[in-house]
Design a protein around this motif. Structure first.
Motif, PDB file in Angstrom:
ATOM      1  N   VAL A  69       0.835  -1.209   0.000  1.00 24.66           N
ATOM      2  CA  VAL A  69       0.000   0.000   0.000  1.00 24.66           C
ATOM      3  C   VAL A  69       0.868   1.257   0.000  1.00 24.66           C
ATOM      4  CG1 VAL A  69      -1.609   1.331   1.428  1.00 24.66           C
ATOM      5  CG2 VAL A  69      -2.017  -1.094   1.013  1.00 24.66           C
ATOM      6  N   SER A  70       1.963   1.252   0.746  1.00 23.83           N
ATOM      7  CA  SER A  70       2.803   2.459   0.801  1.00 23.83           C
ATOM      8  C   SER A  70       3.534   2.698  -0.513  1.00 23.83           C
ATOM      9  CB  SER A  70       3.790   2.359   1.951  1.00 23.83           C
ATOM     10  OG  SER A  70       4.729   1.340   1.709  1.00 23.83           O
ATOM     11  N   ILE A  71       3.963   1.651  -1.190  1.00 21.38           N
ATOM     12  CA  ILE A  71       4.611   1.825  -2.489  1.00 21.38           C
ATOM     13  C   ILE A  71       3.603   2.344  -3.507  1.00 21.38           C
ATOM     14  CG2 ILE A  71       5.697   0.589  -4.409  1.00 21.38           C
ATOM     15  CD1 ILE A  71       7.133  -1.120  -2.323  1.00 21.38           C
ATOM     16  N   SER A 102      13.252  -1.914   1.322  1.00 15.61           N
ATOM     17  CA  SER A 102      14.382  -1.331   2.043  1.00 15.61           C
ATOM     18  C   SER A 102      15.252  -0.493   1.113  1.00 15.61           C
ATOM     19  CB  SER A 102      15.232  -2.436   2.673  1.00 15.61           C
ATOM     20  OG  SER A 102      14.497  -3.178   3.594  1.00 15.61           O
ATOM     21  N   VAL A 103      15.523  -1.012  -0.065  1.00 16.64           N
ATOM     22  CA  VAL A 103      16.336  -0.278  -1.035  1.00 16.64           C
ATOM     23  C   VAL A 103      15.605   0.976  -1.510  1.00 16.64           C
ATOM     24  CG1 VAL A 103      17.361  -0.414  -3.345  1.00 16.64           C
ATOM     25  CG2 VAL A 103      17.635  -2.303  -1.758  1.00 16.64           C
ATOM     26  N   LEU A 104      14.314   0.854  -1.795  1.00 18.30           N
ATOM     27  CA  LEU A 104      13.539   2.019  -2.233  1.00 18.30           C
ATOM     28  C   LEU A 104      13.491   3.089  -1.136  1.00 18.30           C
ATOM     29  CD1 LEU A 104      10.502   0.405  -4.092  1.00 18.30           C
ATOM     30  CD2 LEU A 104      12.387   1.698  -5.083  1.00 18.30           C
ATOM     31  N   THR A 105      13.397   2.667   0.103  1.00 18.66           N
ATOM     32  CA  THR A 105      13.365   3.615   1.213  1.00 18.66           C
ATOM     33  C   THR A 105      14.697   4.349   1.320  1.00 18.66           C
ATOM     34  OG1 THR A 105      11.788   2.231   2.394  1.00 18.66           O
ATOM     35  CG2 THR A 105      13.002   3.834   3.682  1.00 18.66           C
ATOM     36  N   LEU A 106      15.791   3.643   1.162  1.00 22.32           N
ATOM     37  CA  LEU A 106      17.098   4.299   1.224  1.00 22.32           C
ATOM     38  C   LEU A 106      17.262   5.320   0.121  1.00 22.32           C
ATOM     39  CD1 LEU A 106      19.485   1.360   2.156  1.00 22.32           C
ATOM     40  CD2 LEU A 106      18.769   3.266   3.584  1.00 22.32           C
TER      41      LEU A 106
END
Length: 95
Positions: free
Chosen positions: A17-19, A84-88
């Motif tokens: 949902v957040s993506i 995790s990678v997208l957040t970074l």
């Protein structure tokens, strides 16, 4: 291959949902800025920050489910790594 724990399922739903929310924010950014001007920038920044915060919470819950509850779902693992990678990569956009 669904997540085995309820915590893993909740994390998977939160991350997806957040993506999706971050994608929607990217789509509505141009019309929002055109209509609201600098006020739209503030709204856009808050929406982006909220979606990023939900992603971080989902990633933390996912890693707890994987490590503590020994959730062996490949889907949860792959989604947690990608999120995790997208957040970074998204953290500098908040500055």
């Amino acid at each position: 291959m669904q997540p085995e724990s309820a915590q893993g399922r909740a994390a998977l739903i939160l991350i997806i949902v957040s993506i999706a929310a971050r994608a929607v924010v990217g789509v509505i950014s141009t019309p929002l800025l055109a209509i609201l001007g600098s006020g739209g920038f503030v709204v856009l920044l808050l929406l982006n920050a909220a979606a990023l915060l939900i992603t971080v919470v989902g990633v933390v819950i996912a890693w707890i489910a994987i490590v503590k509850h020994r959730d062996r779902s490949i889907v949860l693992l792959v989604v947690a790594i990608i999120a995790s990678v997208l957040t970074l990569f998204a953290l500098p956009s908040l500055l």
